[in-house]
Design a protein around this motif. Structure first.
Motif, mmCIF file in Angstrom:
data_model
loop_
_atom_site.group_PDB
_atom_site.id
_atom_site.type_symbol
_atom_site.label_atom_id
_atom_site.label_comp_id
_atom_site.label_asym_id
_atom_site.label_seq_id
_atom_site.Cartn_x
_atom_site.Cartn_y
_atom_site.Cartn_z
ATOM 1 N N SER A 45 0.819 -1.217 0.000
ATOM 2 C CA SER A 45 0.000 0.000 0.000
ATOM 3 C C SER A 45 0.850 1.262 0.000
ATOM 4 O O SER A 45 0.392 2.327 -0.403
ATOM 5 N N ARG A 46 2.098 1.160 0.439
ATOM 6 C CA ARG A 46 2.955 2.342 0.502
ATOM 7 C C ARG A 46 3.300 2.873 -0.880
ATOM 8 O O ARG A 46 3.472 4.073 -1.065
ATOM 9 N N VAL A 47 3.434 1.988 -1.849
ATOM 10 C CA VAL A 47 3.827 2.407 -3.201
ATOM 11 C C VAL A 47 2.718 2.160 -4.220
ATOM 12 O O VAL A 47 2.920 2.401 -5.407
ATOM 13 N N ARG A 48 1.580 1.695 -3.755
ATOM 14 C CA ARG A 48 0.528 1.302 -4.697
ATOM 15 C C ARG A 48 -0.024 2.520 -5.457
ATOM 16 O O ARG A 48 -0.310 2.443 -6.650
ATOM 17 N N ARG A 57 -6.842 8.238 8.247
ATOM 18 C CA ARG A 57 -5.671 8.465 9.094
ATOM 19 C C ARG A 57 -4.619 7.375 8.906
ATOM 20 O O ARG A 57 -3.425 7.613 9.094
ATOM 21 N N ALA A 58 -5.079 6.196 8.549
ATOM 22 C CA ALA A 58 -4.138 5.096 8.327
ATOM 23 C C ALA A 58 -3.436 5.183 6.977
ATOM 24 O O ALA A 58 -2.566 4.364 6.674
ATOM 25 N N GLY A 59 -3.820 6.180 6.176
ATOM 26 C CA GLY A 59 -3.143 6.377 4.895
ATOM 27 C C GLY A 59 -3.730 5.587 3.754
ATOM 28 O O GLY A 59 -3.097 5.449 2.702
ATOM 29 N N PHE A 60 -4.949 5.055 3.918
ATOM 30 C CA PHE A 60 -5.561 4.274 2.845
ATOM 31 C C PHE A 60 -5.997 5.200 1.708
ATOM 32 O O PHE A 60 -6.554 6.269 1.939
ATOM 33 N N LEU A 61 -5.770 4.783 0.487
ATOM 34 C CA LEU A 61 -6.236 5.474 -0.699
ATOM 35 C C LEU A 61 -6.957 4.474 -1.588
ATOM 36 O O LEU A 61 -6.574 3.308 -1.671
ATOM 37 N N THR A 62 -8.016 4.936 -2.242
ATOM 38 C CA THR A 62 -8.828 4.041 -3.054
ATOM 39 C C THR A 62 -8.186 3.888 -4.430
ATOM 40 O O THR A 62 -8.655 4.435 -5.437
#
Length: 556
Positions: A42-45, A172-177
């Protein structure tokens, strides 16, 4: 005694990968993007998906350029692919080019992370607990303000309750769709196929491939989640009905001709004495296609969906989807059912006039800029229909030119809406709040004014040349009632476009005036290109007019 039956060997259709390469690249990258969504960290997705999608669209453009360069010298048989299911001809290639250009801008716009911010009421922020540090590194800070979190136009968690503490915690957890990128690629691939179909069954499949991802994308807005989910549900339910009607019309077309090929349908109806099934087929198929372009009364979903969907998705639908749908509509009318033009003329004229008049009147009453642009989009469908239902070669070229110009301008108009924000960081589309915006932010005011003047059809803009071309082609074919209604509606429409300009430059700003947030190049560059092309096509339109004139021949 056992009877013997001769078995006839079926010849499998050959697949011309070269001429199919633009669509295959888009669909192939979409599949790879799904795998990226499943396996990449998820960090580079986000960066991976955005880069992969943009590279895929650019590669498809390059492939399309090579295919178009060699298509003129190819035989008709070589350009009829997959047993006639996909056709490589002028209108299809032109529509594919328009779709790819505006889709690239929309994808870049989807990657914008400076405009929107995670925001919630005090109660929700309290219920969500402490902010979760992003990255987990030793220097990571956990007390950063929510307004400083990286965010795009899409909700970080589509399965959560809108505005809930769970949704804020996901942000807040940094999730992006990031699943919006493969969904967009599948939709774009369907749009490219939609305008190049040689038979109705392939056209139905393309219709579903482009529609299903859009149903999902419309419900993923970060702001006004309930409105976004309502828009998605409306679009899905009405879209399901329209698809069923289109498929029912396909069945009648098969009953009338014994074939699903548009060329065979046209040839059969030309020689047939009884055309009842053909008339029914045309009516039902036209309903399905007129729903997709957003014509009255089948486009009642447009204002609600355009207003509720995430603005990047709205910009994609208002430009690329309309271009693809008009490509399919032109092909059906000019290849499959041209000999029913006299029978269908009263109904098509009624729909065209109703679309222009009703949408224009409704746009005058709107005080929300985004909703006003949605009704404006419907009125432009009526103007484009003036050319689409005129069964001449000049009308095809004029319609293609109109669709291309409107697609570019509509993308820019909706994209510009996203930079105007209220104190809470939400998009501000209330017309009263835009008072004085042009004086405080001259560049935004000037570009929005240019696009609005193009919508109104003012000279030295692409919109003026587009309307002139469509009305001229219709007038030459004797459709003067449509031309007169179109000119009158254009004059009325100028009122609500000019009203926005007057509000921006000549009204006093309110106490809580919105501000303009400077976006990243992902948004500024596409908007600048949109405004630049709108002006260029108003001053030097001949190159595109020549291109559309050369792209009027359907492969029948």
């Amino acid at each position: 005694m056992i009877a013997t039956v001769d078995v006839v060997a079926l010849e499998a259709p050959s697949i011309d990968y070269y001429r199919l390469s633009p669509m295959l690249i888009v669909f192939g990258v979409a599949v790879v993007s799904v795998l990226v969504e499943a396996f990449v960290s998820s960090r580079v997705r986000y960066r991976t998906q955005l880069s992969l999608t943009c590279v895929g669209l650019v590669a498809a453009m390059v492939a399309l350029g090579f295919v178009a360069a060699t298509a003129s010298g190819d035989s008709a048989a070589a350009r009829s692919l997959m047993s006639g299911a996909v056709l490589v001809d002028g209108p299809g290639l032109f529509v594919q080019a328009v779709v790819l250009v505006v889709a690239l801008g929309a994808v870049a716009f989807m990657g914008e992370r400076r405009l929107d911010r995670v925001w919630a009421s005090v109660e929700v922020r309290t219920a969500a607990g402490e902010r979760i540090a992003v990255g987990g590194g030793p220097d990571e800070v956990a007390d950063v303000e929510d307004a400083d979190l990286a965010a795009d136009a899409f909700t970080p968690s589509g399965a959560t309750v809108p505005g809930s503490a769970d949704e804020l915690a996901a942000g807040r957890a940094g999730f992006l769709t990031t699943e919006v990128y493969p969904l967009t690629l599948f939709a774009v691939g369907g749009m490219m196929l939609f305008g190049s179909c040689g038979d109705l069954l392939t056209m139905f499949i393309a219709l579903e491939v482009l529609s299903l991802p859009l149903y999902v994308l419309c419900g993923l807005a970060r702001r006004r989640r309930l409105l976004s989910q309502e828009a998605s549900l409306k679009y899905f339910l009405l879209g399901a009905f329209s698809s069923a009607i289109f498929l029912f019309g396909t069945a009648f077309a098969y009953g009338a001709s014994g074939s699903l090929s548009l060329r065979d349908i046209g040839a059969t109806l030309f020689a047939a004495d009884e055309r009842t099934f053909g008339v029914i087929a045309l009516c039902l198929i036209a309903v399905g296609l007129l729903f997709k372009v957003g014509a009255v009364p089948f486009g009642s979903w447009v204002p609600d969906v355009y207003q509720g969907a995430p603005t990047p998705v709205t910009s994609l639908m208002a430009s690329a989807t309309k271009a693809a749908a008009f490509g399919a509509l032109l092909r059906v009318l000019h290849v499959g059912f041209p000999d029913l033009a006299d029978v269908a003329r009263p109904a098509l004229w009624t729909v065209t006039i109703a679309t222009m008049v009703i949408a224009t009147v409704m746009a005058v009453t709107q005080n929300d800029v985004k909703r006003m642009l949605a009704y404006s989009s419907v009125s432009h469908v009526g103007f484009a229909l003036v050319g689409a239902i005129t069964i001449t070669s000049d009308a095809v070229g004029a319609t293609l030119f109109y669709v291309a110009v409107y697609a570019v301008s509509a993308f820019g108009g909706f994209a510009l809406l996203s930079v105007v924000r209220d104190a809470a960081g939400r998009e501000e589309s209330d017309l009263a709040a835009w008072a004085g915006l042009g004086r405080r932010h001259p560049l935004v005011g000037a570009m929005m004014s240019l696009l609005l003047l193009s919508f109104a059809g003012i000279p030295l803009t692409g919109g003026f040349i587009a309307k002139f071309a469509v009305f001229s082609a219709a007038g030459d074919a004797g459709s003067w009632p449509l031309v007169i209604v179109g000119v009158l509606c254009s004059a009325i429409a100028a009122y609500f476009y000019v009203r926005v300009i007057v509000t921006m430059f000549f009204a006093d700003p309110p106490a809580d005036a919105p501000t303009v947030i400077t976006p990243s190049p992902l948004t500024t560059v596409p908007i600048a290109i949109s405004a630049g092309l709108t002006l260029l096509l108003g001053i030097f339109p001949q190159w595109l007019l020549d291109l559309t004139t050369d792209s009027t021949h359907f492969l029948g």
